[in-house]
Scaffold this motif. Structure first.
Motif, PDB file in Angstrom:
ATOM      1  N   THR A 185       0.848  -1.184   0.000  1.00  0.00           N
ATOM      2  CA  THR A 185       0.000   0.000   0.000  1.00  0.00           C
ATOM      3  C   THR A 185       0.886   1.237   0.000  1.00  0.00           C
ATOM      4  N   LYS A 186       0.574   2.178  -0.882  1.00  0.00           N
ATOM      5  CA  LYS A 186       1.365   3.407  -0.936  1.00  0.00           C
ATOM      6  C   LYS A 186       1.119   4.226   0.315  1.00  0.00           C
ATOM      7  N   SER A 187       2.140   4.830   0.807  1.00  0.00           N
ATOM      8  CA  SER A 187       1.987   5.731   1.945  1.00  0.00           C
ATOM      9  C   SER A 187       2.785   6.998   1.661  1.00  0.00           C
ATOM     10  N   ALA A 188       2.408   8.037   2.353  1.00  0.00           N
ATOM     11  CA  ALA A 188       3.087   9.318   2.169  1.00  0.00           C
ATOM     12  C   ALA A 188       4.481   9.242   2.778  1.00  0.00           C
ATOM     13  N   PRO A 189       5.420  10.002   2.257  1.00  0.00           N
ATOM     14  CA  PRO A 189       6.758  10.013   2.864  1.00  0.00           C
ATOM     15  C   PRO A 189       6.692  10.590   4.271  1.00  0.00           C
ATOM     16  N   ARG A 190       7.572  10.139   5.123  1.00  0.00           N
ATOM     17  CA  ARG A 190       7.582  10.593   6.513  1.00  0.00           C
ATOM     18  C   ARG A 190       7.866  12.078   6.600  1.00  0.00           C
ATOM     19  N   LYS A 191       7.185  12.722   7.549  1.00  0.00           N
ATOM     20  CA  LYS A 191       7.402  14.146   7.782  1.00  0.00           C
ATOM     21  C   LYS A 191       8.434  14.362   8.871  1.00  0.00           C
ATOM     22  N   TRP A 192       8.532  13.405   9.803  1.00  0.00           N
ATOM     23  CA  TRP A 192       9.511  13.532  10.882  1.00  0.00           C
ATOM     24  C   TRP A 192      10.038  12.155  11.253  1.00  0.00           C
ATOM     25  N   THR A 193      11.118  12.151  11.984  1.00  0.00           N
ATOM     26  CA  THR A 193      11.801  10.918  12.356  1.00  0.00           C
ATOM     27  C   THR A 193      11.034  10.218  13.473  1.00  0.00           C
ATOM     28  N   PRO A 194      10.789   8.909  13.353  1.00  0.00           N
ATOM     29  CA  PRO A 194      10.053   8.195  14.396  1.00  0.00           C
ATOM     30  C   PRO A 194      10.917   7.968  15.634  1.00  0.00           C
ATOM     31  N   PRO A 195      10.293   7.789  16.798  1.00  0.00           N
ATOM     32  CA  PRO A 195      11.055   7.562  18.034  1.00  0.00           C
ATOM     33  C   PRO A 195      11.983   6.351  17.977  1.00  0.00           C
ATOM     34  N   ALA A 196      11.610   5.316  17.252  1.00  0.00           N
ATOM     35  CA  ALA A 196      12.439   4.103  17.190  1.00  0.00           C
ATOM     36  C   ALA A 196      13.820   4.387  16.601  1.00  0.00           C
ATOM     37  N   LEU A 217      20.680   5.232  19.143  1.00  0.00           N
ATOM     38  CA  LEU A 217      21.619   6.351  19.293  1.00  0.00           C
ATOM     39  C   LEU A 217      21.698   6.815  20.748  1.00  0.00           C
ATOM     40  N   ILE A 218      20.578   6.770  21.436  1.00  0.00           N
ATOM     41  CA  ILE A 218      20.581   7.136  22.855  1.00  0.00           C
ATOM     42  C   ILE A 218      21.454   6.167  23.638  1.00  0.00           C
ATOM     43  N   ALA A 234      22.497  15.904  12.693  1.00  0.00           N
ATOM     44  CA  ALA A 234      22.278  17.217  12.074  1.00  0.00           C
ATOM     45  C   ALA A 234      21.855  17.116  10.613  1.00  0.00           C
ATOM     46  N   ASP A 235      22.484  16.242   9.842  1.00  0.00           N
ATOM     47  CA  ASP A 235      22.144  16.144   8.426  1.00  0.00           C
ATOM     48  C   ASP A 235      21.086  15.087   8.128  1.00  0.00           C
ATOM     49  N   GLN A 236      20.632  14.328   9.134  1.00  0.00           N
ATOM     50  CA  GLN A 236      19.644  13.271   8.913  1.00  0.00           C
ATOM     51  C   GLN A 236      18.240  13.650   9.360  1.00  0.00           C
ATOM     52  N   LEU A 237      18.115  14.681  10.187  1.00  0.00           N
ATOM     53  CA  LEU A 237      16.791  15.079  10.655  1.00  0.00           C
ATOM     54  C   LEU A 237      15.987  15.665   9.502  1.00  0.00           C
ATOM     55  N   LEU A 238      14.699  15.370   9.480  1.00  0.00           N
ATOM     56  CA  LEU A 238      13.806  15.831   8.421  1.00  0.00           C
ATOM     57  C   LEU A 238      13.295  17.232   8.730  1.00  0.00           C
ATOM     58  N   PRO A 239      12.808  17.955   7.735  1.00  0.00           N
ATOM     59  CA  PRO A 239      12.306  19.312   7.993  1.00  0.00           C
ATOM     60  C   PRO A 239      11.189  19.350   9.041  1.00  0.00           C
ATOM     61  N   GLY A 240      10.345  18.324   9.066  1.00  0.00           N
ATOM     62  CA  GLY A 240       9.269  18.274  10.046  1.00  0.00           C
ATOM     63  C   GLY A 240       9.762  18.096  11.472  1.00  0.00           C
ATOM     64  N   ASP A 241      10.986  17.610  11.638  1.00  0.00           N
ATOM     65  CA  ASP A 241      11.552  17.424  12.975  1.00  0.00           C
ATOM     66  C   ASP A 241      11.772  18.755  13.681  1.00  0.00           C
ATOM     67  N   PHE A 242      11.894  19.817  12.919  1.00  0.00           N
ATOM     68  CA  PHE A 242      12.152  21.129  13.519  1.00  0.00           C
ATOM     69  C   PHE A 242      10.874  21.930  13.757  1.00  0.00           C
ATOM     70  N   GLU A 243       9.715  21.316  13.475  1.00  0.00           N
ATOM     71  CA  GLU A 243       8.443  21.934  13.830  1.00  0.00           C
ATOM     72  C   GLU A 243       8.247  21.742  15.331  1.00  0.00           C
ATOM     73  N   TYR A 253      10.915  15.579  21.214  1.00  0.00           N
ATOM     74  CA  TYR A 253       9.774  14.824  21.744  1.00  0.00           C
ATOM     75  C   TYR A 253       9.919  13.344  21.371  1.00  0.00           C
ATOM     76  N   ALA A 254      10.311  13.071  20.121  1.00  0.00           N
ATOM     77  CA  ALA A 254      10.493  11.687  19.680  1.00  0.00           C
ATOM     78  C   ALA A 254      11.616  11.007  20.466  1.00  0.00           C
ATOM     79  N   ALA A 255      12.672  11.741  20.772  1.00  0.00           N
ATOM     80  CA  ALA A 255      13.778  11.174  21.545  1.00  0.00           C
ATOM     81  C   ALA A 255      13.317  10.847  22.972  1.00  0.00           C
ATOM     82  N   ARG A 256      12.514  11.708  23.563  1.00  0.00           N
ATOM     83  CA  ARG A 256      12.005  11.426  24.904  1.00  0.00           C
ATOM     84  C   ARG A 256      11.063  10.221  24.891  1.00  0.00           C
ATOM     85  N   ARG A 257      10.276  10.079  23.818  1.00  0.00           N
ATOM     86  CA  ARG A 257       9.413   8.902  23.685  1.00  0.00           C
ATOM     87  C   ARG A 257      10.251   7.638  23.554  1.00  0.00           C
ATOM     88  N   ALA A 258      11.359   7.726  22.818  1.00  0.00           N
ATOM     89  CA  ALA A 258      12.255   6.580  22.677  1.00  0.00           C
ATOM     90  C   ALA A 258      12.831   6.198  24.037  1.00  0.00           C
TER      91      ALA A 258
END
Length: 142
Positions: free
Chosen positions: A54-65, A70-71, A96-105, A116-121
């Motif tokens: 099933t097609k899905s939209a590209p990710r807007k931000w990095t998931p907690p997993a 890295l932690i 720094a170079d791997q975070l997506l634009p949505g990560d800075f929202e 927030y995703a890092a704290r969830r991880a």
């Protein structure tokens, strides 16, 4: 036409009268199915059925997993314990170079989405027993 072919309420022929015919039922809403595509595998077995994806939209931000390993690496390199701010600063430099634009929202609470995703991880690592709760503001390995 006879008298029975005319409407008693509006004196129009029943074929033209709105009183002689009930309103049409509302049309059901169309159901939109997700677009599917068949992915061909490169295995030598021709008996394998093709996978339907099933097609899905590209990710807007990095998931907690993505932050969990890295932690753990950051804490191991620091001797097993660091302040939360230091861990997050280190993650920011590493990614720094791997975070997506949505990560800075910002989230509705005003925190950056990647933090927030890092704290969830971290919370997941705590429930899995890979980290322990230390003093407030300190992340540590068991």
């Amino acid at each position: 036409m006879s008298e029975t072919d005319y409407c008693e309420l509006c004196d129009l022929p029943k074929s033209q009268c709105i009183h002689g015919r009930p309103p049409a039922p509302p049309a059901p809403a169309p159901v939109k199915k997700p677009a599917t595509r068949v992915r061909k595998t490169t295995t030598s077995s021709s008996a394998a059925a093709p996978r339907v994806v099933t097609k899905s939209a590209p990710r807007k931000w990095t998931p907690p997993a993505a932050f969990a390993p890295l932690i753990l690496e950051t804490l191991e390199a620091a001797g097993g314990s660091m302040t939360a701010d230091a861990v997050l600063d280190e993650l920011e430099t590493q990614l720094a170079d791997q975070l997506l634009p949505g990560d800075f929202e910002t989230t509705p609470e005003g925190e950056l989405r990647w933090r927030y995703a890092a704290r969830r991880a971290r919370q997941k690592l705590l429930t899995e027993g890979l980290m322990t709760k230390g003093a407030p503001g300190v992340w540590q390995l068991p």
